[in-house]
Write a protein that holds these residues in place. Structure first.
Motif, PDB file in Angstrom:
ATOM      1  N   GLN A   3       2.882  13.141  10.755  1.00 25.72           N
ATOM      2  CA  GLN A   3       3.903  12.288  11.347  1.00 25.72           C
ATOM      3  C   GLN A   3       5.325  12.775  11.034  1.00 25.72           C
ATOM      4  O   GLN A   3       6.264  12.340  11.627  1.00 25.72           O
ATOM      5  CB  GLN A   3       3.795  10.848  10.834  1.00 25.72           C
ATOM      6  CG  GLN A   3       2.485  10.192  11.104  1.00 25.72           C
ATOM      7  CD  GLN A   3       1.551  10.346   9.938  1.00 25.72           C
ATOM      8  OE1 GLN A   3       1.401  11.432   9.390  1.00 25.72           O
ATOM      9  NE2 GLN A   3       0.913   9.258   9.538  1.00 25.72           N
ATOM     10  N   PHE A   4       5.474  13.640  10.050  1.00 28.01           N
ATOM     11  CA  PHE A   4       6.814  14.036   9.613  1.00 28.01           C
ATOM     12  C   PHE A   4       7.023  15.537   9.723  1.00 28.01           C
ATOM     13  O   PHE A   4       7.317  16.202   8.746  1.00 28.01           O
ATOM     14  CB  PHE A   4       7.048  13.620   8.162  1.00 28.01           C
ATOM     15  CG  PHE A   4       6.821  12.162   7.916  1.00 28.01           C
ATOM     16  CD1 PHE A   4       5.732  11.728   7.170  1.00 28.01           C
ATOM     17  CD2 PHE A   4       7.701  11.223   8.423  1.00 28.01           C
ATOM     18  CE1 PHE A   4       5.533  10.382   6.951  1.00 28.01           C
ATOM     19  CE2 PHE A   4       7.496   9.869   8.195  1.00 28.01           C
ATOM     20  CZ  PHE A   4       6.414   9.442   7.461  1.00 28.01           C
ATOM     21  N   GLN A  26      -1.254  -1.424   1.138  1.00 30.49           N
ATOM     22  CA  GLN A  26      -2.256  -1.871   2.106  1.00 30.49           C
ATOM     23  C   GLN A  26      -2.244  -1.044   3.389  1.00 30.49           C
ATOM     24  O   GLN A  26      -3.109  -1.221   4.219  1.00 30.49           O
ATOM     25  CB  GLN A  26      -2.106  -3.367   2.406  1.00 30.49           C
ATOM     26  CG  GLN A  26      -0.811  -3.774   3.074  1.00 30.49           C
ATOM     27  CD  GLN A  26       0.252  -4.181   2.073  1.00 30.49           C
ATOM     28  OE1 GLN A  26       0.529  -3.458   1.115  1.00 30.49           O
ATOM     29  NE2 GLN A  26       0.869  -5.327   2.270  1.00 30.49           N
ATOM     30  N   PHE A  27      -1.261  -0.167   3.581  1.00 31.39           N
ATOM     31  CA  PHE A  27      -1.207   0.629   4.806  1.00 31.39           C
ATOM     32  C   PHE A  27      -1.410   2.104   4.495  1.00 31.39           C
ATOM     33  O   PHE A  27      -0.686   2.690   3.699  1.00 31.39           O
ATOM     34  CB  PHE A  27       0.142   0.430   5.512  1.00 31.39           C
ATOM     35  CG  PHE A  27       0.459  -1.017   5.771  1.00 31.39           C
ATOM     36  CD1 PHE A  27      -0.318  -1.761   6.647  1.00 31.39           C
ATOM     37  CD2 PHE A  27       1.517  -1.638   5.126  1.00 31.39           C
ATOM     38  CE1 PHE A  27      -0.042  -3.097   6.877  1.00 31.39           C
ATOM     39  CE2 PHE A  27       1.803  -2.984   5.355  1.00 31.39           C
ATOM     40  CZ  PHE A  27       1.022  -3.716   6.230  1.00 31.39           C
ATOM     41  N   ALA A  28      -2.373   2.711   5.163  1.00 37.67           N
ATOM     42  CA  ALA A  28      -2.681   4.121   4.922  1.00 37.67           C
ATOM     43  C   ALA A  28      -1.600   5.011   5.518  1.00 37.67           C
ATOM     44  O   ALA A  28      -1.292   6.064   4.988  1.00 37.67           O
ATOM     45  CB  ALA A  28      -4.036   4.468   5.511  1.00 37.67           C
ATOM     46  N   LYS A  29      -1.006   4.572   6.649  1.00 39.37           N
ATOM     47  CA  LYS A  29       0.043   5.383   7.264  1.00 39.37           C
ATOM     48  C   LYS A  29       1.047   4.483   7.985  1.00 39.37           C
ATOM     49  O   LYS A  29       0.729   3.328   8.300  1.00 39.37           O
ATOM     50  CB  LYS A  29      -0.563   6.429   8.200  1.00 39.37           C
ATOM     51  CG  LYS A  29      -1.558   5.899   9.221  1.00 39.37           C
ATOM     52  CD  LYS A  29      -2.193   7.077   9.969  1.00 39.37           C
ATOM     53  CE  LYS A  29      -2.890   6.680  11.247  1.00 39.37           C
ATOM     54  NZ  LYS A  29      -3.976   5.703  11.075  1.00 39.37           N
ATOM     55  N   PRO A  30       2.273   5.013   8.253  1.00 36.18           N
ATOM     56  CA  PRO A  30       3.312   4.191   8.877  1.00 36.18           C
ATOM     57  C   PRO A  30       2.852   3.502  10.168  1.00 36.18           C
ATOM     58  O   PRO A  30       3.183   2.337  10.389  1.00 36.18           O
ATOM     59  CB  PRO A  30       4.436   5.198   9.159  1.00 36.18           C
ATOM     60  CG  PRO A  30       4.263   6.249   8.120  1.00 36.18           C
ATOM     61  CD  PRO A  30       2.775   6.366   7.906  1.00 36.18           C
ATOM     62  N   ALA A  31       2.083   4.213  11.001  1.00 33.56           N
ATOM     63  CA  ALA A  31       1.644   3.608  12.273  1.00 33.56           C
ATOM     64  C   ALA A  31       0.840   2.329  12.020  1.00 33.56           C
ATOM     65  O   ALA A  31       0.898   1.386  12.820  1.00 33.56           O
ATOM     66  CB  ALA A  31       0.805   4.612  13.071  1.00 33.56           C
ATOM     67  N   GLY A  83       5.255  -5.223   6.625  1.00 30.64           N
ATOM     68  CA  GLY A  83       5.073  -4.083   7.522  1.00 30.64           C
ATOM     69  C   GLY A  83       6.349  -3.305   7.793  1.00 30.64           C
ATOM     70  O   GLY A  83       6.339  -2.361   8.580  1.00 30.64           O
ATOM     71  N   PHE A  84       7.463  -3.707   7.151  1.00 35.69           N
ATOM     72  CA  PHE A  84       8.749  -3.017   7.348  1.00 35.69           C
ATOM     73  C   PHE A  84       9.132  -2.200   6.116  1.00 35.69           C
ATOM     74  O   PHE A  84      10.308  -2.042   5.815  1.00 35.69           O
ATOM     75  CB  PHE A  84       9.868  -4.021   7.660  1.00 35.69           C
ATOM     76  CG  PHE A  84       9.791  -4.649   9.032  1.00 35.69           C
ATOM     77  CD1 PHE A  84      10.330  -4.016  10.149  1.00 35.69           C
ATOM     78  CD2 PHE A  84       9.192  -5.889   9.225  1.00 35.69           C
ATOM     79  CE1 PHE A  84      10.285  -4.603  11.411  1.00 35.69           C
ATOM     80  CE2 PHE A  84       9.137  -6.491  10.484  1.00 35.69           C
ATOM     81  CZ  PHE A  84       9.679  -5.842  11.579  1.00 35.69           C
ATOM     82  N   GLY A  85       8.147  -1.695   5.389  1.00 38.00           N
ATOM     83  CA  GLY A  85       8.426  -0.942   4.169  1.00 38.00           C
ATOM     84  C   GLY A  85       9.139   0.374   4.427  1.00 38.00           C
ATOM     85  O   GLY A  85       9.333   0.766   5.589  1.00 38.00           O
ATOM     86  N   PRO A  86       9.530   1.064   3.368  1.00 31.29           N
ATOM     87  CA  PRO A  86      10.220   2.347   3.502  1.00 31.29           C
ATOM     88  C   PRO A  86       9.370   3.352   4.290  1.00 31.29           C
ATOM     89  O   PRO A  86       8.150   3.409   4.109  1.00 31.29           O
ATOM     90  CB  PRO A  86      10.403   2.837   2.060  1.00 31.29           C
ATOM     91  CG  PRO A  86       9.861   1.795   1.168  1.00 31.29           C
ATOM     92  CD  PRO A  86       9.296   0.676   1.976  1.00 31.29           C
ATOM     93  N   GLY A  87      10.022   4.089   5.178  1.00 35.62           N
ATOM     94  CA  GLY A  87       9.316   5.121   5.925  1.00 35.62           C
ATOM     95  C   GLY A  87       8.532   4.607   7.113  1.00 35.62           C
ATOM     96  O   GLY A  87       7.725   5.339   7.682  1.00 35.62           O
ATOM     97  N   THR A  88       8.772   3.356   7.526  1.00 32.36           N
ATOM     98  CA  THR A  88       8.018   2.811   8.668  1.00 32.36           C
ATOM     99  C   THR A  88       8.916   2.587   9.885  1.00 32.36           C
ATOM    100  O   THR A  88       8.630   1.741  10.734  1.00 32.36           O
ATOM    101  CB  THR A  88       7.316   1.483   8.305  1.00 32.36           C
ATOM    102  OG1 THR A  88       8.311   0.503   7.999  1.00 32.36           O
ATOM    103  CG2 THR A  88       6.400   1.652   7.113  1.00 32.36           C
ATOM    104  N   GLU A  89      10.013   3.359   9.981  1.00 35.86           N
ATOM    105  CA  GLU A  89      10.890   3.263  11.144  1.00 35.86           C
ATOM    106  C   GLU A  89      10.060   3.487  12.409  1.00 35.86           C
ATOM    107  O   GLU A  89       9.151   4.326  12.417  1.00 35.86           O
ATOM    108  CB  GLU A  89      11.986   4.342  11.070  1.00 35.86           C
ATOM    109  CG  GLU A  89      13.094   4.045  10.063  1.00 35.86           C
ATOM    110  CD  GLU A  89      12.741   4.491   8.642  1.00 35.86           C
ATOM    111  OE1 GLU A  89      11.568   4.837   8.378  1.00 35.86           O
ATOM    112  OE2 GLU A  89      13.659   4.480   7.802  1.00 35.86           O
ATOM    113  N   GLY A  90      10.423   2.762  13.471  1.00 31.75           N
ATOM    114  CA  GLY A  90       9.712   2.970  14.730  1.00 31.75           C
ATOM    115  C   GLY A  90       9.401   1.663  15.416  1.00 31.75           C
ATOM    116  O   GLY A  90       9.968   0.623  15.081  1.00 31.75           O
TER     117      GLY A  90
END
Ligand code: HEC
Length: 152
Positions: A3-4, A26-31, A83-90
């Motif tokens: 993703q980066f 709890q989230f494996a990836k930003p998506a 769900g708005f943690g660091p690195g989850t822009e989009g």
């Protein structure tokens, strides 16, 4: 890391270690985080919107039903923010969610406060109070969207 593509490996490591922090674990990836917050916001909007006919006087006021729905809404209003943690822009979130994190937190807290007031109003069984508090919640949705959500 797919993703980066533009980030240096070191930056990826930083993101990965932030990602491992308990709040984001709890989230494996930003998506996944984006999908989670959009789903939570969709549920919140559904349970908020279904009250509108009652508030507008187009459907009968069932105080118990409204009270139960508002209880659920208060729970749902806790969910999207993780769900708005660091690195989850989009998604449809503007970059300001992260660059003005304090401003975003303020709008989030205003929503929660107004949700709590809606609960007091719903518990009172007084439709006039529910109507006023419903309007205030709606205004907090709009106020955050105006600053932090992309325009359609
Ligand atoms: C603190 C800011 C904030 C508040 C308060 C807020 N929202 Fe949002 N909302 C957002 C952002 C940011 C997005 C875009 C999220 C994304 O696409 O990743 C969004 C997206 C949405 C979506 C689209 C979800 C999807 O499927 O893409 C809906 C529906 C929604 N909000 C409804 C509401 C309702 C209803 C309220 C009030 C009860 C509310 N929001 C309060 C910030 C907020």
């Amino acid at each position: 890391m797919k993703q980066f593509p533009l980030l240096a490996a070191a930056a990826c490591m930083t993101v990965a270690s932030l990602w491992a922090a308990p709040a984001e674990a709890q989230f494996a990836k930003p998506a996944d985080a984006i999908k989670y917050r959009q789903a939570a916001l969709t549920l919140m909007a559904s349970h908020f919107g279904r009250m509108q006919p009652v508030v507008k006087g187009q459907a009968p006021y069932d105080a118990e039903q409204i009270k139960a729905n508002v209880q659920l809404l208060n729970t749902l209003a806790e969910l999207p923010w993780a769900g708005f943690g660091p690195g989850t822009e989009g998604g449809e979130a503007l970059p300001e969610v992260w660059s003005d994190a304090a401003g975003f937190a303020q709008k989030r807290d205003a929503l929660k406060e107004n949700m709590a007031k809606l609960q007091v109003a719903a518990d009172s069984g007084d439709l006039q109070k529910v109507r006023a508090a419903f309007g205030d919640v709606g205004a907090s949705c709009k106020s955050c969207h105006d600053s932090f959500r992309k325009k359609k």
